[in-house]
Design an enzyme around this catalytic site. Structure first.
Site, mmCIF file in Angstrom:
data_model
loop_
_atom_site.group_PDB
_atom_site.id
_atom_site.type_symbol
_atom_site.label_atom_id
_atom_site.label_comp_id
_atom_site.label_asym_id
_atom_site.label_seq_id
_atom_site.Cartn_x
_atom_site.Cartn_y
_atom_site.Cartn_z
ATOM 1 N N HIS A 275 -119.356 56.121 27.216
ATOM 2 C CA HIS A 275 -119.426 55.575 28.577
ATOM 3 C C HIS A 275 -119.517 56.709 29.594
ATOM 4 O O HIS A 275 -120.413 56.716 30.460
ATOM 5 C CB HIS A 275 -118.189 54.715 28.851
ATOM 6 C CG HIS A 275 -118.135 54.133 30.224
ATOM 7 N ND1 HIS A 275 -118.410 52.807 30.489
ATOM 8 C CD2 HIS A 275 -117.842 54.699 31.432
ATOM 9 C CE1 HIS A 275 -118.291 52.586 31.791
ATOM 10 N NE2 HIS A 275 -117.948 53.718 32.382
ATOM 11 N N GLU A 276 -118.620 57.677 29.485
ATOM 12 C CA GLU A 276 -118.600 58.775 30.448
ATOM 13 C C GLU A 276 -119.790 59.720 30.248
ATOM 14 O O GLU A 276 -120.375 60.198 31.225
ATOM 15 C CB GLU A 276 -117.284 59.551 30.334
ATOM 16 C CG GLU A 276 -116.042 58.740 30.668
ATOM 17 C CD GLU A 276 -116.065 58.171 32.084
ATOM 18 O OE1 GLU A 276 -116.724 58.772 32.959
ATOM 19 O OE2 GLU A 276 -115.448 57.124 32.308
ATOM 20 N N HIS B 210 -122.845 58.330 31.962
ATOM 21 C CA HIS B 210 -122.858 58.615 33.402
ATOM 22 C C HIS B 210 -123.376 60.036 33.659
ATOM 23 O O HIS B 210 -124.207 60.257 34.548
ATOM 24 C CB HIS B 210 -121.446 58.494 33.981
ATOM 25 C CG HIS B 210 -120.979 57.095 34.193
ATOM 26 N ND1 HIS B 210 -121.739 56.131 34.829
ATOM 27 C CD2 HIS B 210 -119.797 56.480 33.885
ATOM 28 C CE1 HIS B 210 -121.065 55.003 34.891
ATOM 29 N NE2 HIS B 210 -119.884 55.193 34.324
#
Length: 212
Positions: free
Chosen positions: A24-25, A28
């Site tokens: 997820h990170e 980004h």
């Protein structure tokens, strides 16, 4: 939940949680660099190394406490720093940077669903562990995706809404960010968060069963 049961749950959930948070990170960070902002990349956050993304409280302590309590598993990782002003088209590209995290969780949700299908079809002695881990992966990634899509700043859903609003409304909406985490904690404490997300959980599980 007794200690032995907690250890079993941690064993099952550890890999899905670390993957869900890390990808997820990293998504980004990758999206930010793709659209012109190297901040996360230069800080070493565009990586699949979970140690770069773990927050001791949000990634370890709080999920363990909520898992022990047997309720909604809640937590967070260290947010990836994004300089939205450095993006080539701050509002448009900021939207894609925000959406990259939930999109990564959606991709993992599909991956764990396929692994669950494989586990249920029978894969020797690994069928049961794979089934339990796949179910955990589905639950974690669905939770993270839906939670982050809530239209509350600083969550990803809030960033997406902010990017879609006209400039004058976006500025006013941006002023709510200082209260965002308090709003989220209030929703959790009152049980409203589960009631808000429940229909979306039911819909997503129905769609997964329908297609897989």
């Amino acid at each position: 939940m007794d200690f032995d049961a907690l250890v079993r749950q941690v064993t099952i959930y550890a890999v899905p949680v670390l993957l869900a948070i890390t990808l997820h990170e990293a998504a980004h960070a990758y999206a930010a660099r793709r659209f012109g902002d190297d901040t996360a990349y230069l800080l070493g956050r565009m990586t699949l190394n979970p140690l770069k993304h773990i927050d001791p409280v949000g990634t370890v302590l709080l999920p363990l406490m909520t898992l022990w309590a047997g309720g909604f598993i809640f937590g967070w990782a260290k947010p990836v720093p994004v300089d939205f002003g450095a993006l080539r088209k701050p509002r448009e590209h900021g939207r894609w940077v925000a959406a990259a995290g939930p999109a990564a969780n959606f991709a993992m949700l599909l991956g764990w669903t396929l692994l669950l299908k494989l586990a249920l079809s029978g894969v020797g002695g690994y069928g049961e562990p794979l089934r339990l881990m796949s179910q955990a992966g589905i639950a974690i990634n669905l939770s993270l995706m839906l939670l982050n899509l809530l239209p509350i700043l600083p969550l990803d859903g809030g960033r997406i809404v902010h990017s879609l609003l006209p400039s004058n409304l976006a500025w006013r909406y941006g002023q709510t960010e200082r209260y965002g985490m308090w709003i989220l904690l209030l929703l959790i404490a009152t049980g409203l968060l589960g009631k808000i997300l429940q229909p979306f959980y039911v819909l997503m599980y129905h769609l997964l069963r329908l297609f897989f």
